[in-house]
Scaffold this motif. Structure first.
Motif, PDB file in Angstrom:
ATOM      1  N   GLY A   1       4.442  12.873   7.205  1.00 58.01           N
ATOM      2  CA  GLY A   1       3.906  14.089   6.592  1.00 58.01           C
ATOM      3  C   GLY A   1       4.986  15.137   6.380  1.00 58.01           C
ATOM      4  O   GLY A   1       5.090  15.732   5.308  1.00 58.01           O
ATOM      5  N   ARG A   2       5.801  15.325   7.384  1.00 52.42           N
ATOM      6  CA  ARG A   2       6.905  16.288   7.282  1.00 52.42           C
ATOM      7  C   ARG A   2       7.877  15.893   6.165  1.00 52.42           C
ATOM      8  O   ARG A   2       8.302  16.724   5.369  1.00 52.42           O
ATOM      9  CB  ARG A   2       7.645  16.370   8.613  1.00 52.42           C
ATOM     10  N   THR A   3       8.218  14.617   6.104  1.00 51.02           N
ATOM     11  CA  THR A   3       9.156  14.148   5.086  1.00 51.02           C
ATOM     12  C   THR A   3       8.573  14.305   3.691  1.00 51.02           C
ATOM     13  O   THR A   3       9.268  14.751   2.763  1.00 51.02           O
ATOM     14  CB  THR A   3       9.554  12.685   5.352  1.00 51.02           C
ATOM     15  N   LEU A   4       7.312  13.941   3.513  1.00 54.58           N
ATOM     16  CA  LEU A   4       6.671  14.110   2.209  1.00 54.58           C
ATOM     17  C   LEU A   4       6.663  15.582   1.798  1.00 54.58           C
ATOM     18  O   LEU A   4       6.991  15.915   0.663  1.00 54.58           O
ATOM     19  CB  LEU A   4       5.236  13.577   2.242  1.00 54.58           C
TER      20      LEU A   4
ATOM     21  N   VAL B   1       5.307  27.984  -5.183  1.00 47.06           N
ATOM     22  CA  VAL B   1       4.982  26.566  -5.155  1.00 47.06           C
ATOM     23  C   VAL B   1       3.651  26.411  -4.428  1.00 47.06           C
ATOM     24  O   VAL B   1       3.453  26.951  -3.343  1.00 47.06           O
ATOM     25  CB  VAL B   1       6.096  25.759  -4.446  1.00 47.06           C
ATOM     26  N   GLU B   2       2.769  25.675  -5.044  1.00 46.33           N
ATOM     27  CA  GLU B   2       1.417  25.431  -4.533  1.00 46.33           C
ATOM     28  C   GLU B   2       1.334  23.979  -4.076  1.00 46.33           C
ATOM     29  O   GLU B   2       1.431  23.067  -4.898  1.00 46.33           O
ATOM     30  CB  GLU B   2       0.465  25.718  -5.684  1.00 46.33           C
ATOM     31  N   VAL B   3       1.213  23.744  -2.788  1.00 50.71           N
ATOM     32  CA  VAL B   3       1.059  22.386  -2.278  1.00 50.71           C
ATOM     33  C   VAL B   3      -0.392  21.989  -2.519  1.00 50.71           C
ATOM     34  O   VAL B   3      -1.301  22.519  -1.885  1.00 50.71           O
ATOM     35  CB  VAL B   3       1.422  22.281  -0.787  1.00 50.71           C
ATOM     36  N   VAL B   4      -0.592  21.080  -3.465  1.00 51.38           N
ATOM     37  CA  VAL B   4      -1.942  20.688  -3.853  1.00 51.38           C
ATOM     38  C   VAL B   4      -2.508  19.694  -2.852  1.00 51.38           C
ATOM     39  O   VAL B   4      -3.626  19.846  -2.379  1.00 51.38           O
ATOM     40  CB  VAL B   4      -1.958  20.105  -5.278  1.00 51.38           C
ATOM     41  N   GLU B   5      -1.748  18.672  -2.527  1.00 55.86           N
ATOM     42  CA  GLU B   5      -2.210  17.656  -1.578  1.00 55.86           C
ATOM     43  C   GLU B   5      -1.059  17.123  -0.749  1.00 55.86           C
ATOM     44  O   GLU B   5       0.052  16.952  -1.246  1.00 55.86           O
ATOM     45  CB  GLU B   5      -2.854  16.458  -2.287  1.00 55.86           C
ATOM     46  N   LEU B   6      -1.373  16.863   0.502  1.00 58.38           N
ATOM     47  CA  LEU B   6      -0.529  16.112   1.422  1.00 58.38           C
ATOM     48  C   LEU B   6      -1.493  15.191   2.147  1.00 58.38           C
ATOM     49  O   LEU B   6      -2.368  15.668   2.880  1.00 58.38           O
ATOM     50  CB  LEU B   6       0.204  17.029   2.402  1.00 58.38           C
TER      51      LEU B   6
ATOM     52  N   ALA C   1       0.829  -1.207   0.000  1.00 56.43           N
ATOM     53  CA  ALA C   1       0.000   0.000   0.000  1.00 56.43           C
ATOM     54  C   ALA C   1       0.861   1.253   0.000  1.00 56.43           C
ATOM     55  O   ALA C   1       2.053   1.214   0.313  1.00 56.43           O
ATOM     56  CB  ALA C   1      -0.902   0.001   1.232  1.00 56.43           C
ATOM     57  N   ILE C   2       0.218   2.354  -0.325  1.00 55.07           N
ATOM     58  CA  ILE C   2       0.824   3.674  -0.191  1.00 55.07           C
ATOM     59  C   ILE C   2       0.429   4.211   1.176  1.00 55.07           C
ATOM     60  O   ILE C   2      -0.751   4.245   1.519  1.00 55.07           O
ATOM     61  CB  ILE C   2       0.336   4.620  -1.311  1.00 55.07           C
ATOM     62  N   ALA C   3       1.415   4.611   1.965  1.00 50.86           N
ATOM     63  CA  ALA C   3       1.141   5.144   3.293  1.00 50.86           C
ATOM     64  C   ALA C   3       0.798   6.629   3.238  1.00 50.86           C
ATOM     65  O   ALA C   3       0.068   7.142   4.086  1.00 50.86           O
ATOM     66  CB  ALA C   3       2.342   4.923   4.213  1.00 50.86           C
ATOM     67  N   GLY C   4       1.338   7.327   2.249  1.00 53.07           N
ATOM     68  CA  GLY C   4       1.062   8.752   2.113  1.00 53.07           C
ATOM     69  C   GLY C   4       1.670   9.289   0.834  1.00 53.07           C
ATOM     70  O   GLY C   4       2.537   8.651   0.229  1.00 53.07           O
ATOM     71  N   PHE C   5       1.200  10.475   0.432  1.00 51.49           N
ATOM     72  CA  PHE C   5       1.731  11.121  -0.762  1.00 51.49           C
ATOM     73  C   PHE C   5       1.572  12.622  -0.634  1.00 51.49           C
ATOM     74  O   PHE C   5       0.792  13.120   0.183  1.00 51.49           O
ATOM     75  CB  PHE C   5       1.033  10.613  -2.038  1.00 51.49           C
ATOM     76  N   ALA C   6       2.330  13.326  -1.444  1.00 55.56           N
ATOM     77  CA  ALA C   6       2.214  14.781  -1.548  1.00 55.56           C
ATOM     78  C   ALA C   6       2.541  15.169  -2.972  1.00 55.56           C
ATOM     79  O   ALA C   6       3.334  14.494  -3.633  1.00 55.56           O
ATOM     80  CB  ALA C   6       3.178  15.472  -0.588  1.00 55.56           C
ATOM     81  N   PHE C   7       1.906  16.240  -3.446  1.00 51.87           N
ATOM     82  CA  PHE C   7       2.324  16.789  -4.732  1.00 51.87           C
ATOM     83  C   PHE C   7       2.063  18.282  -4.771  1.00 51.87           C
ATOM     84  O   PHE C   7       1.274  18.811  -4.029  1.00 51.87           O
ATOM     85  CB  PHE C   7       1.715  16.050  -5.926  1.00 51.87           C
ATOM     86  N   ARG C   8       2.843  18.900  -5.669  1.00 50.10           N
ATOM     87  CA  ARG C   8       2.789  20.349  -5.811  1.00 50.10           C
ATOM     88  C   ARG C   8       2.909  20.725  -7.274  1.00 50.10           C
ATOM     89  O   ARG C   8       3.281  19.906  -8.114  1.00 50.10           O
ATOM     90  CB  ARG C   8       3.857  21.041  -4.995  1.00 50.10           C
ATOM     91  N   VAL C   9       2.551  21.977  -7.548  1.00 53.02           N
ATOM     92  CA  VAL C   9       2.724  22.585  -8.866  1.00 53.02           C
ATOM     93  C   VAL C   9       3.227  24.009  -8.644  1.00 53.02           C
ATOM     94  O   VAL C   9       3.344  24.471  -7.515  1.00 53.02           O
ATOM     95  CB  VAL C   9       1.404  22.599  -9.695  1.00 53.02           C
TER      96      VAL C   9
END
Length: 170
Positions: free
Chosen positions: A122-125, A105-110, A67-75
């Motif tokens: 969360g901090r690392t992502l 930088v726009e943090v779209v999701e964490l 599984a994926i434990a967490g993710f983050a992405f930005r634009v």
């Protein structure tokens, strides 16, 4: 329990994992104070291809074979900031401060699964997808643990309206 290592996710594998990303998103945001509905999860999934095509897209995730434990992405926020769509809604809520976000930088999701929280994931992502550029995000003020998390990391509230907060990191 230690989380899986955080790795960058290229757009193609990120898109190939949409079902798993939806599962993490739902786990992270379906309960209070978020209360995201199944329709909102589907809207998130439908929006990911557009996000991956945007300037400055960068994603990271923590995953193991199961599984994926967490993710983050930005634009990167367009310059000038558009006056319609999502940015128009932000401008309606937060006013002219939105214009200051151009090029940032726009943090779209964490999103981190509840059972993977508390160990620094969360901090690392977040730090993995950010660079030295000014950054911003929007979150709910009712998410007091989330607001405290960002405050600990030096993020500042720039504007609030109707339960939403615009946070920036210089």
């Amino acid at each position: 329990m230690p989380h899986p290592p955080v790795e960058y996710a290229e757009p193609a594998p990120f898109l190939a994992a949409l079902d798993d990303l939806a599962d993490v998103y739902s786990a992270a945001f379906s309960g209070p104070p978020w209360d995201e509905s199944a329709d909102q999860v589907r809207t998130f999934v439908a929006s990911v291809p557009d996000w991956t095509a945007r300037d400055g897209f960068l994603a990271a995730w923590a995953r193991d074979p199961d599984a994926i434990a967490g993710f983050a992405f930005r634009v990167r926020t367009p310059s000038p900031v558009p006056s319609d769509g999502f940015y128009g809604l932000l401008r309606d809520r937060f006013g002219a401060v939105v214009d200051d976000l151009a090029g940032a930088v726009e943090v779209v999701e964490l999103a981190v699964r509840p059972d993977a929280r508390g160990g620094g994931l969360g901090r690392t992502l977040l730090t993995t997808v950010l660079d030295d550029s000014p950054a911003w995000l929007v979150t709910r003020t009712a998410a007091t643990a989330t607001m405290a998390f960002y405050a600990r990391l030096g993020w500042q509230v720039q504007a609030e309206d109707d339960g939403l907060a615009l946070l920036t990191r210089p």
